[in-house]
Write a protein that holds these residues in place. Structure first.
Motif, mmCIF file in Angstrom:
data_model
loop_
_atom_site.group_PDB
_atom_site.id
_atom_site.type_symbol
_atom_site.label_atom_id
_atom_site.label_comp_id
_atom_site.label_asym_id
_atom_site.label_seq_id
_atom_site.Cartn_x
_atom_site.Cartn_y
_atom_site.Cartn_z
ATOM 1 N N LYS A 1 0.867 -1.170 0.000
ATOM 2 C CA LYS A 1 0.000 0.000 0.000
ATOM 3 C C LYS A 1 0.900 1.215 0.000
ATOM 4 N N SER A 2 1.012 1.876 -1.121
ATOM 5 C CA SER A 2 1.999 2.935 -1.389
ATOM 6 C C SER A 2 3.368 2.469 -0.892
ATOM 7 N N ASP A 3 3.986 3.099 0.099
ATOM 8 C CA ASP A 3 5.347 2.712 0.484
ATOM 9 C C ASP A 3 5.381 1.735 1.654
ATOM 10 N N ASN A 4 4.216 1.144 1.978
ATOM 11 C CA ASN A 4 4.163 0.203 3.081
ATOM 12 C C ASN A 4 3.795 -1.195 2.600
ATOM 13 N N ILE A 5 4.271 -2.173 3.353
ATOM 14 C CA ILE A 5 3.766 -3.531 3.182
ATOM 15 C C ILE A 5 2.803 -3.762 4.339
ATOM 16 N N GLU A 6 1.622 -4.290 4.028
ATOM 17 C CA GLU A 6 0.659 -4.613 5.078
ATOM 18 C C GLU A 6 0.401 -6.116 5.068
ATOM 19 N N LEU A 7 0.373 -6.711 6.240
ATOM 20 C CA LEU A 7 0.071 -8.134 6.360
ATOM 21 C C LEU A 7 -1.127 -8.312 7.282
ATOM 22 N N GLN A 8 -2.091 -9.097 6.828
ATOM 23 C CA GLN A 8 -3.247 -9.422 7.676
ATOM 24 C C GLN A 8 -3.289 -10.935 7.862
ATOM 25 N N VAL A 9 -3.417 -11.386 9.094
ATOM 26 C CA VAL A 9 -3.602 -12.819 9.354
ATOM 27 C C VAL A 9 -4.891 -12.984 10.146
ATOM 28 N N SER A 10 -5.831 -13.756 9.601
ATOM 29 C CA SER A 10 -7.130 -13.928 10.260
ATOM 30 C C SER A 10 -7.366 -15.377 10.657
ATOM 31 N N ASP A 11 -8.016 -15.551 11.798
ATOM 32 C CA ASP A 11 -8.493 -16.879 12.175
ATOM 33 C C ASP A 11 -9.920 -16.745 12.671
ATOM 34 N N PHE A 12 -10.557 -17.890 12.913
ATOM 35 C CA PHE A 12 -11.959 -17.882 13.330
ATOM 36 C C PHE A 12 -12.095 -18.529 14.706
ATOM 37 N N GLY A 13 -11.067 -18.290 15.524
ATOM 38 C CA GLY A 13 -11.046 -18.813 16.889
ATOM 39 C C GLY A 13 -11.741 -17.879 17.859
ATOM 40 N N PRO A 14 -11.490 -18.049 19.167
ATOM 41 C CA PRO A 14 -12.206 -17.291 20.199
ATOM 42 C C PRO A 14 -11.842 -15.803 20.259
ATOM 43 N N GLY A 15 -10.762 -15.423 19.622
ATOM 44 C CA GLY A 15 -10.348 -14.021 19.683
ATOM 45 C C GLY A 15 -9.459 -13.747 20.880
ATOM 46 N N PHE A 16 -8.907 -12.546 20.934
ATOM 47 C CA PHE A 16 -7.967 -12.179 21.989
ATOM 48 C C PHE A 16 -8.652 -12.024 23.325
ATOM 49 N N ASP A 17 -8.072 -12.617 24.344
ATOM 50 C CA ASP A 17 -8.521 -12.431 25.719
ATOM 51 C C ASP A 17 -7.542 -11.422 26.336
ATOM 52 N N PRO A 18 -8.006 -10.185 26.600
ATOM 53 C CA PRO A 18 -7.093 -9.123 27.041
ATOM 54 C C PRO A 18 -6.266 -9.522 28.259
ATOM 55 N N THR A 19 -6.893 -10.252 29.194
ATOM 56 C CA THR A 19 -6.151 -10.668 30.399
ATOM 57 C C THR A 19 -5.008 -11.600 30.013
ATOM 58 N N GLU A 20 -5.323 -12.565 29.142
ATOM 59 C CA GLU A 20 -4.307 -13.504 28.658
ATOM 60 C C GLU A 20 -3.154 -12.774 27.983
ATOM 61 N N VAL A 21 -3.506 -11.835 27.112
ATOM 62 C CA VAL A 21 -2.471 -11.110 26.370
ATOM 63 C C VAL A 21 -1.569 -10.345 27.346
ATOM 64 N N ARG A 22 -2.199 -9.710 28.350
ATOM 65 C CA ARG A 22 -1.409 -8.971 29.334
ATOM 66 C C ARG A 22 -0.493 -9.916 30.112
ATOM 67 N N MET A 23 -1.063 -11.065 30.537
ATOM 68 C CA MET A 23 -0.269 -12.028 31.290
ATOM 69 C C MET A 23 0.892 -12.564 30.447
ATOM 70 N N ALA A 24 0.591 -12.847 29.172
ATOM 71 C CA ALA A 24 1.638 -13.392 28.298
ATOM 72 C C ALA A 24 2.775 -12.386 28.132
ATOM 73 N N ALA A 25 2.387 -11.101 27.971
ATOM 74 C CA ALA A 25 3.404 -10.072 27.751
ATOM 75 C C ALA A 25 4.281 -9.885 28.992
ATOM 76 N N ALA A 26 3.689 -10.114 30.176
ATOM 77 C CA ALA A 26 4.430 -9.908 31.422
ATOM 78 C C ALA A 26 5.247 -11.144 31.802
ATOM 79 N N ASP A 27 4.923 -12.285 31.210
ATOM 80 C CA ASP A 27 5.540 -13.565 31.553
ATOM 81 C C ASP A 27 6.935 -13.657 30.937
ATOM 82 N N SER A 28 7.840 -14.373 31.625
ATOM 83 C CA SER A 28 9.183 -14.459 31.059
ATOM 84 C C SER A 28 9.286 -15.572 30.009
ATOM 85 N N VAL A 29 8.373 -16.543 30.051
ATOM 86 C CA VAL A 29 8.488 -17.607 29.038
ATOM 87 C C VAL A 29 7.419 -17.510 27.948
ATOM 88 N N ARG A 30 6.491 -16.546 28.072
ATOM 89 C CA ARG A 30 5.480 -16.393 27.027
ATOM 90 C C ARG A 30 5.580 -14.993 26.407
#
Ligand SMILES: Nc1ncnc2c1ncn2[C@@H]1O[C@H](COP(=O)(O)OP(=O)(O)O)[C@@H](O)[C@H]1O
Ligand SMILES: Nc1ncnc2c1ncn2[C@@H]1O[C@H](COP(=O)(O)OP(=O)(O)O)[C@@H](O)[C@H]1O
Lengths: 101, 125, 125, 101
Positions: B64-93
């Motif tokens: 898209k003009s001077d950018n590359i855009e990538l979209q990846v879609s799935d049909f799963g449960p979607g992001f669980d904000p708590t999980e994402v926060r925990m994963a980001a704070a975790d040392s092995v996830r």
């Protein structure tokens, strides 16, 4: 991925990983290194100069294998990471964990 | 260079060929840049782990003009904000999305109906 | 195994990665069969030669009961029956579709609007 | 695709093609063999044992290169085609053109 294991005579082992590592094949690292055939207190030098790709699942597997050697009195360090691999080790903040700087 | 779109079943065996495909596509537009193979691998591997065996994953790459855009879609449960926060704070996830965010300038997660899409973009080299 | 669908720009650089993709997809359903890499290569190469630089090609592979079906679509001028007959009779042309027909049990060319699709199928090994 | 050219001492040349040949890279065959560096009246033995893939554009290029050697007083035969390559040569009916049966 291709793995070459060369035992040296002083309990040290040279290991080289070639090709690409992702979620599809990363378990092979542990399968080849955490087996009765490899002494768990060995000093492992892991040559990644011919590894052209690694993702986060590969990093996790390397950390798991490193921890296993560590807790058995052995060690695992990375030598010669390819530029692509070094970049991933750097971004994930694990360079020093593997004896690199 | 246009667009490259792939609909694939949730098999990790397709990760490496998808990287080859993306790299050949970037090359065919003379924009070789090894970041995209890694970004796609991380996002598709995540999508696979939230997709049932008979499900599918969509990958769309576009200049898209001077950018590359990538979209990846799935049909799963979607992001669980708590999980994402925990994963980001975790040392092995949290290393997957950590890498993706470090390698892109824009990162967005969109939920439309039962479709979860991660959209990332970064300037051409 | 489901379905593998790829929308790609008309670049021969994508032929080899598309073969890897198809072979990994067949493998992931444990139906490795090297005929499909060749069939797809021939049909996509033909589609490329009838597609303008900014055009696109569609490749869809699907398991339908005990058959694998492959569809390759382009948006070029479509089949010219005289040309096809001449190519088939020529000693230096016509080898592409000749190979495809020899390796499949069903072969069909469909024109819908400005879309030309070759549909081939063959039983699983 | 990778190409190895080994001139022998009697004007014969052993050539080996490795990898995959399709419409993207088939022109490389002629570029490597129909050049001033290769005598056009040579006797070429083309080893295809390590060629894992060839399509109709590769076959056309091989025929073109064979014809060029032929008309210059040389020759080109295929030795040891891999199973995948033999199948394509067979279906396209050019086995005997390349000295195979
Ligand atoms: N496609 C997705 N659908 C739902 N949740 C996701 C998806 N991708 C990632 N996540 C969430 O984001 C978290 C972080 O992902 P990631 O950084 O790849 O690390 P990890 O997978 O090791 O937890 C995951 O634990 C998960 O909760
Ligand atoms: N996608 C297509 N659109 C229009 N015509 C096509 C297409 N694919 C093949 N053809 C026609 O079929 C003929 C035979 O194709 P093929 O067997 O691949 O041999 P060749 O390309 O050497 O002629 C072509 O010459 C062309 O006229």
């Amino acid at each position: 991925m291709h793995i070459t294991i060369s035992p040296l005579n002083d309990g040290a082992i040279d290991v080289s990983l070639q090709g690409e590592i992702d979620a599809d094949n990363c378990a092979q690292i542990g399968e080849h290194l955490l087996t009765p055939g490899v002494e768990s207190d060995s000093t492992v030098a892991l040559d990644l100069s011919e590894l052209s790709f690694i993702d986060s699942s590969g990093i996790s597997e390397l950390l798991r294998v490193r921890d296993a050697f560590d807790s058995a009195g052995g060690s695992l360090v990375i030598v010669n990471p390819s530029p692509a691999v070094r970049r991933v080790l750097e971004i994930t903040g694990v360079l020093s964990t593997f004896g690199l700087s | 260079m246009n667009r490259l779109a792939i609909e694939l079943p949730p098999s990790t065996k397709l990760l490496a060929p998808t990287r080859s495909m993306i790299n050949a596509w970037l090359c065919s537009g003379s924009a070789a840049d090894d970041r995209w193979g890694l970004i796609a691998t991380e996002l598709i591997a995540n999508a696979i782990s939230f997709t049932s065996e008979d499900g599918m994953i969509l990958v769309v790459m576009e200049q898209k003009s001077d950018n590359i855009e990538l979209q990846v879609s799935d049909f799963g449960p979607g992001f669980d904000p708590t999980e994402v926060r925990m994963a980001a704070a975790d040392s092995v996830r949290g290393r997957g999305l950590g890498l993706v965010k470090a390698l892109t300038t824009q990162f967005e997660a969109v939920r439309e109906g039962n479709k979860t899409t991660i959209i990332v973009s970064h300037p051409l080299p």
